[in-house]
Design a protein around this motif. Structure first.
Motif, PDB file in Angstrom:
ATOM      1  N   GLU A 131     -57.906 -18.961 -30.520  1.00  0.00           N
ATOM      2  CA  GLU A 131     -57.501 -19.154 -31.523  1.00  0.00           C
ATOM      3  C   GLU A 131     -56.312 -18.023 -32.275  1.00  0.00           C
ATOM      4  O   GLU A 131     -55.225 -17.978 -32.621  1.00  0.00           O
ATOM      5  CB  GLU A 131     -58.186 -19.429 -33.198  1.00  0.00           C
ATOM      6  CG  GLU A 131     -57.051 -19.884 -34.736  1.00  0.00           C
ATOM      7  CD  GLU A 131     -57.739 -20.176 -35.714  1.00  0.00           C
ATOM      8  OE1 GLU A 131     -57.560 -19.844 -36.654  1.00  0.00           O
ATOM      9  OE2 GLU A 131     -58.499 -21.120 -35.336  1.00  0.00           O
ATOM     10  N   ILE A 132     -57.197 -16.247 -32.365  1.00  0.00           N
ATOM     11  CA  ILE A 132     -56.912 -15.553 -32.045  1.00  0.00           C
ATOM     12  C   ILE A 132     -55.674 -15.127 -31.087  1.00  0.00           C
ATOM     13  O   ILE A 132     -54.503 -14.639 -31.079  1.00  0.00           O
ATOM     14  CB  ILE A 132     -57.522 -14.353 -31.701  1.00  0.00           C
ATOM     15  CG1 ILE A 132     -58.347 -14.088 -33.855  1.00  0.00           C
ATOM     16  CG2 ILE A 132     -56.753 -13.121 -32.156  1.00  0.00           C
ATOM     17  CD1 ILE A 132     -59.679 -13.327 -33.676  1.00  0.00           C
ATOM     18  N   LEU A 133     -55.777 -15.024 -29.934  1.00  0.00           N
ATOM     19  CA  LEU A 133     -55.069 -15.539 -28.490  1.00  0.00           C
ATOM     20  C   LEU A 133     -53.721 -16.078 -28.428  1.00  0.00           C
ATOM     21  O   LEU A 133     -52.448 -16.127 -28.582  1.00  0.00           O
ATOM     22  CB  LEU A 133     -55.304 -15.508 -27.460  1.00  0.00           C
ATOM     23  CG  LEU A 133     -56.836 -14.472 -26.497  1.00  0.00           C
ATOM     24  CD1 LEU A 133     -57.506 -15.537 -24.928  1.00  0.00           C
ATOM     25  CD2 LEU A 133     -55.976 -13.429 -26.701  1.00  0.00           C
ATOM     26  N   ASP A 134     -53.933 -17.310 -29.414  1.00  0.00           N
ATOM     27  CA  ASP A 134     -52.535 -18.253 -29.792  1.00  0.00           C
ATOM     28  C   ASP A 134     -51.923 -17.745 -30.747  1.00  0.00           C
ATOM     29  O   ASP A 134     -50.526 -18.033 -30.353  1.00  0.00           O
ATOM     30  CB  ASP A 134     -52.811 -19.502 -30.204  1.00  0.00           C
ATOM     31  CG  ASP A 134     -54.020 -20.720 -28.905  1.00  0.00           C
ATOM     32  OD1 ASP A 134     -53.916 -19.703 -27.496  1.00  0.00           O
ATOM     33  OD2 ASP A 134     -53.981 -21.540 -29.405  1.00  0.00           O
ATOM     34  N   LYS A 135     -52.034 -17.180 -31.951  1.00  0.00           N
ATOM     35  CA  LYS A 135     -51.737 -16.504 -32.857  1.00  0.00           C
ATOM     36  C   LYS A 135     -50.965 -15.417 -31.877  1.00  0.00           C
ATOM     37  O   LYS A 135     -49.575 -15.349 -32.644  1.00  0.00           O
ATOM     38  CB  LYS A 135     -52.218 -15.819 -34.279  1.00  0.00           C
ATOM     39  CG  LYS A 135     -53.076 -16.667 -35.063  1.00  0.00           C
ATOM     40  CD  LYS A 135     -53.956 -16.493 -35.593  1.00  0.00           C
ATOM     41  CE  LYS A 135     -54.464 -17.695 -37.058  1.00  0.00           C
ATOM     42  NZ  LYS A 135     -55.221 -17.222 -38.230  1.00  0.00           N
ATOM     43  N   ILE A 136     -51.067 -14.425 -30.999  1.00  0.00           N
ATOM     44  CA  ILE A 136     -50.755 -13.507 -30.948  1.00  0.00           C
ATOM     45  C   ILE A 136     -49.247 -14.428 -29.721  1.00  0.00           C
ATOM     46  O   ILE A 136     -48.761 -13.357 -29.662  1.00  0.00           O
ATOM     47  CB  ILE A 136     -51.503 -12.785 -29.795  1.00  0.00           C
ATOM     48  CG1 ILE A 136     -52.715 -12.148 -30.578  1.00  0.00           C
ATOM     49  CG2 ILE A 136     -50.994 -11.633 -28.621  1.00  0.00           C
ATOM     50  CD1 ILE A 136     -53.675 -11.367 -29.545  1.00  0.00           C
ATOM     51  N   LYS A 137     -49.966 -15.006 -28.923  1.00  0.00           N
ATOM     52  CA  LYS A 137     -48.883 -15.602 -28.251  1.00  0.00           C
ATOM     53  C   LYS A 137     -47.757 -16.122 -29.506  1.00  0.00           C
ATOM     54  O   LYS A 137     -46.338 -15.670 -29.078  1.00  0.00           O
ATOM     55  CB  LYS A 137     -49.109 -16.804 -27.168  1.00  0.00           C
ATOM     56  CG  LYS A 137     -50.072 -16.258 -26.576  1.00  0.00           C
ATOM     57  CD  LYS A 137     -50.522 -17.462 -25.274  1.00  0.00           C
ATOM     58  CE  LYS A 137     -50.593 -16.879 -24.006  1.00  0.00           C
ATOM     59  NZ  LYS A 137     -51.646 -18.763 -23.714  1.00  0.00           N
ATOM     60  N   VAL A 138     -47.801 -16.255 -30.397  1.00  0.00           N
ATOM     61  CA  VAL A 138     -46.958 -17.193 -31.228  1.00  0.00           C
ATOM     62  C   VAL A 138     -46.244 -16.122 -31.777  1.00  0.00           C
ATOM     63  O   VAL A 138     -44.808 -16.325 -31.713  1.00  0.00           O
ATOM     64  CB  VAL A 138     -47.466 -17.791 -32.484  1.00  0.00           C
ATOM     65  CG1 VAL A 138     -46.366 -17.978 -33.461  1.00  0.00           C
ATOM     66  CG2 VAL A 138     -47.837 -19.472 -32.088  1.00  0.00           C
ATOM     67  N   GLU A 139     -46.647 -15.359 -32.237  1.00  0.00           N
ATOM     68  CA  GLU A 139     -46.432 -14.117 -32.297  1.00  0.00           C
ATOM     69  C   GLU A 139     -44.995 -13.036 -31.726  1.00  0.00           C
ATOM     70  O   GLU A 139     -43.616 -12.362 -31.583  1.00  0.00           O
ATOM     71  CB  GLU A 139     -46.897 -12.758 -33.353  1.00  0.00           C
ATOM     72  CG  GLU A 139     -47.247 -13.707 -34.521  1.00  0.00           C
ATOM     73  CD  GLU A 139     -49.077 -12.574 -34.574  1.00  0.00           C
ATOM     74  OE1 GLU A 139     -49.142 -11.145 -35.183  1.00  0.00           O
ATOM     75  OE2 GLU A 139     -49.609 -12.506 -35.744  1.00  0.00           O
ATOM     76  N   ARG A 140     -45.667 -12.993 -30.148  1.00  0.00           N
ATOM     77  CA  ARG A 140     -44.652 -12.217 -29.345  1.00  0.00           C
ATOM     78  C   ARG A 140     -43.669 -13.211 -28.803  1.00  0.00           C
ATOM     79  O   ARG A 140     -42.918 -12.926 -28.168  1.00  0.00           O
ATOM     80  CB  ARG A 140     -45.613 -11.956 -28.859  1.00  0.00           C
ATOM     81  CG  ARG A 140     -47.025 -10.967 -28.743  1.00  0.00           C
ATOM     82  CD  ARG A 140     -47.484 -10.467 -27.958  1.00  0.00           C
ATOM     83  NE  ARG A 140     -48.432  -9.178 -27.637  1.00  0.00           N
ATOM     84  CZ  ARG A 140     -49.352  -8.616 -27.230  1.00  0.00           C
ATOM     85  NH1 ARG A 140     -49.496  -9.242 -25.825  1.00  0.00           N
ATOM     86  NH2 ARG A 140     -50.329  -8.032 -27.003  1.00  0.00           N
ATOM     87  N   GLY A 141     -43.577 -13.924 -29.707  1.00  0.00           N
ATOM     88  CA  GLY A 141     -42.333 -15.034 -29.173  1.00  0.00           C
ATOM     89  C   GLY A 141     -43.163 -15.861 -27.716  1.00  0.00           C
ATOM     90  O   GLY A 141     -41.944 -16.108 -27.483  1.00  0.00           O
ATOM     91  N   GLY A 142     -44.290 -16.270 -27.467  1.00  0.00           N
ATOM     92  CA  GLY A 142     -44.054 -16.099 -26.376  1.00  0.00           C
ATOM     93  C   GLY A 142     -44.928 -18.087 -26.214  1.00  0.00           C
ATOM     94  O   GLY A 142     -45.310 -18.797 -25.108  1.00  0.00           O
TER      95      GLY A 142
END
Length: 74
Positions: free
Chosen positions: A63-74
């Motif tokens: 879940e944290i990795l998914d949030k990081i991907k979204v925040e980085r635009g990826g």
């Protein structure tokens, strides 16, 4: 004849002692078997709890990795 009767009596006493000994061994083995089965059940429960904790941690990590991907635009 008397010696023969003494031998028979001695053998009967020895037989009774062996029966008692076997009974004690049997009870001893059953007690240890019950203790090991109890320990086995405790360990199985502990394993299941640890597996659930790992799955929960993995879900949190994903879940944290998914949030990081979204925040980085990826």
């Amino acid at each position: 004849m008397e010696e023969l009767q003494e031998s028979i009596n001695d053998l009967e006493k020895e037989n009774e002692l062996l029966k008692t000994y076997k009974l004690h061994i049997s009870v001893f083995c059953m007690t240890h078997e019950q203790q090991w089965k109890s320990k086995e059940q405790q360990l199985k429960l502990q394993i299941a709890e640890l597996e659930m904790a790992i799955k929960s941690d993995l879900a949190d990590k994903n879940e944290i990795l998914d949030k990081i991907k979204v925040e980085r635009g990826g």
